[in-house]
Design an enzyme around this catalytic site. Structure first.
Site, mmCIF file in Angstrom:
data_model
loop_
_atom_site.group_PDB
_atom_site.id
_atom_site.type_symbol
_atom_site.label_atom_id
_atom_site.label_comp_id
_atom_site.label_asym_id
_atom_site.label_seq_id
_atom_site.Cartn_x
_atom_site.Cartn_y
_atom_site.Cartn_z
ATOM 1 N N ASP A 224 0.864 -1.181 0.000
ATOM 2 C CA ASP A 224 0.000 0.000 0.000
ATOM 3 C C ASP A 224 0.902 1.234 0.000
ATOM 4 O OD1 ASP A 224 -1.490 2.247 1.387
ATOM 5 O OD2 ASP A 224 -3.117 0.798 1.242
ATOM 6 N N ASN A 232 -2.848 13.130 -3.352
ATOM 7 C CA ASN A 232 -4.071 13.565 -4.036
ATOM 8 C C ASN A 232 -4.529 14.931 -3.529
ATOM 9 O OD1 ASN A 232 -4.496 11.484 -5.847
ATOM 10 N ND2 ASN A 232 -5.594 10.224 -4.376
ATOM 11 N N HIS A 237 -5.762 14.655 -8.209
ATOM 12 C CA HIS A 237 -5.883 13.240 -8.587
ATOM 13 C C HIS A 237 -5.085 12.856 -9.836
ATOM 14 C CE1 HIS A 237 -8.786 11.913 -5.573
ATOM 15 N NE2 HIS A 237 -9.291 13.131 -5.645
ATOM 16 N N ASP A 241 -2.926 9.566 -9.933
ATOM 17 C CA ASP A 241 -3.052 8.526 -10.961
ATOM 18 C C ASP A 241 -1.708 8.242 -11.618
ATOM 19 O OD1 ASP A 241 -5.731 8.392 -10.417
ATOM 20 O OD2 ASP A 241 -6.372 9.478 -12.215
ATOM 21 N N GLU A 267 -4.958 2.585 -3.663
ATOM 22 C CA GLU A 267 -3.496 2.577 -3.751
ATOM 23 C C GLU A 267 -2.918 1.257 -3.235
ATOM 24 O OE1 GLU A 267 -4.524 4.735 0.171
ATOM 25 O OE2 GLU A 267 -5.382 4.379 -1.814
#
Length: 342
Positions: A224, A232, A237, A241, A267
């Protein structure tokens, strides 16, 4: 998980449901949540968007669902849905057509299951997900139509069999490739181009069965990204991404062809490692942990990740195995940027 366990891991019912909805949202185009006692049905914005309706623009009850099912599919869907409600079927999973707002029909795949029961064991809540399979279904139906056409020609036009067979073979091959491509898309996470959760779970089940038969060492690795919400929030975002895609690309290159690398949700990522023991999995996790930091040097913040590794054990089912892996990741997240073996 009982109340005590939820407290131990800082998890509330709302967080569990939010995680479930987030996971469902990754592998579906629309989620529905039916309170059987009140007949209230809550549908996600994606469900409305799939059929071309504004969010929450239709009555939130079962009749709304029934009203959009194609008449030609309605009896079959209701029969199999009732069989699940009555306990005569172990699963509810159907493919059928739904009427969109513009009057056209869209093929969807519908899966649902009971998630809550009362004190007598009667179901009180059911959650499910719709997935848009229109492209794949139409390609499959077109392939079927072409095959039927081939059979008809063979019966009635003997003098044209050779030429028509070749032409239709080519058409069938092209359509079969479309079906294969549509299937591949349905098993791939669009952002990272890794396997999605549904495809990973199918591979995991196959390796688990192989482990039960032959006892080959098999391990799983889960990680993770640390402080991903901060990326973010601070940079938007699109940057988040980009980070996810970069990590996926960098770590995929460090894995074997036979390793199944998937985006587990948000994530969080997971890797299935056939013919790998716990020590080798931990060593690999350390290598991957170092690769995360260099996945994209142009990102505004440095990346790191927390890892958990676990090996399959004789007699252990898949559910407990995944829980053990998830618990290890929870412990790793307390320290961050480390590897936890469990």
């Amino acid at each position: 998980m009982d109340k005590l366990e939820m407290q131990d891991y800082g998890t509330t019912r709302e967080e569990i449901e939010r995680t479930l909805r987030y996971a469902l949202d990754i592998v579906s185009d629309g989620i529905w949540d039916w309170n059987i006692r009140t007949n209230h049905v809550k549908r996600s914005p994606g469900w409305y968007s799939m059929l071309g309706y504004p969010p929450d623009s239709l009555p939130e009850d079962v009749d709304t669902w029934k009203s959009v099912i194609h008449p030609g599919d309605y009896e079959r869907v209701m029969r199999n849905f009732q069989a699940y409600l009555d306990g005569d079927s172990l699963i509810y999973a159907e493919d059928y057509r739904c009427r969109s707002r513009d009057g056209n029909y869209l093929w969807v795949s519908d899966h649902g299951r009971f998630v809550e029961f009362d004190e007598t064991g009667q179901p009180t809540r059911m959650i499910g997900a719709h997935r848009n399979i229109h492209q794949r279904k139409m390609a499959s139906l077109e392939l079927q139509r072409k095959n039927e056409e081939l059979l008809a020609l063979n019966r009635t036009l003997e003098d044209l069999v050779a030429a028509r067979t070749e032409a239709l073979r080519q058409a069938n091959e092209a359509l079969a490739q479309q079906v294969e491509a549509a299937t591949r898309l349905s098993e791939t996470d669009p952002l990272t181009q890794l396997s999605n959760r549904r495809h990973f779970e199918r591979n995991l089940h196959g390796e688990w069965q192989r482990f039960q038969r032959h006892g080959h060492a098999t391990a799983l690795l889960m990680f993770d990204l640390d402080h991903f919400k901060r990326i973010n929030d601070n940079h938007g975002h699109p940057v988040g991404d980009r980070a996810l895609a970069a990590v996926a690309r960098s770590l995929r290159a460090a894995l074997r062809e036979e390793d199944c690398f998937a985006r587990w949700g948000g994530e969080e990522f997971i890797v299935l490692l056939p013919d790998t023991d716990l020590a080798a999995a931990a060593h690999l996790a350390e290598r991957l942990r170092l690769l995360v930091a260099g996945a994209d040097a142009e990102l505004p913040e440095a990346l790191s990740a927390s890892f958990s590794v676990a090996a399959m054990r004789a007699g252990e089912e898949i559910g407990p195995l995944l829980k053990r892996l998830d618990d290890g990741l929870y412990r790793a997240k307390q320290r961050r940027n480390c590897v936890e073996s469990c």
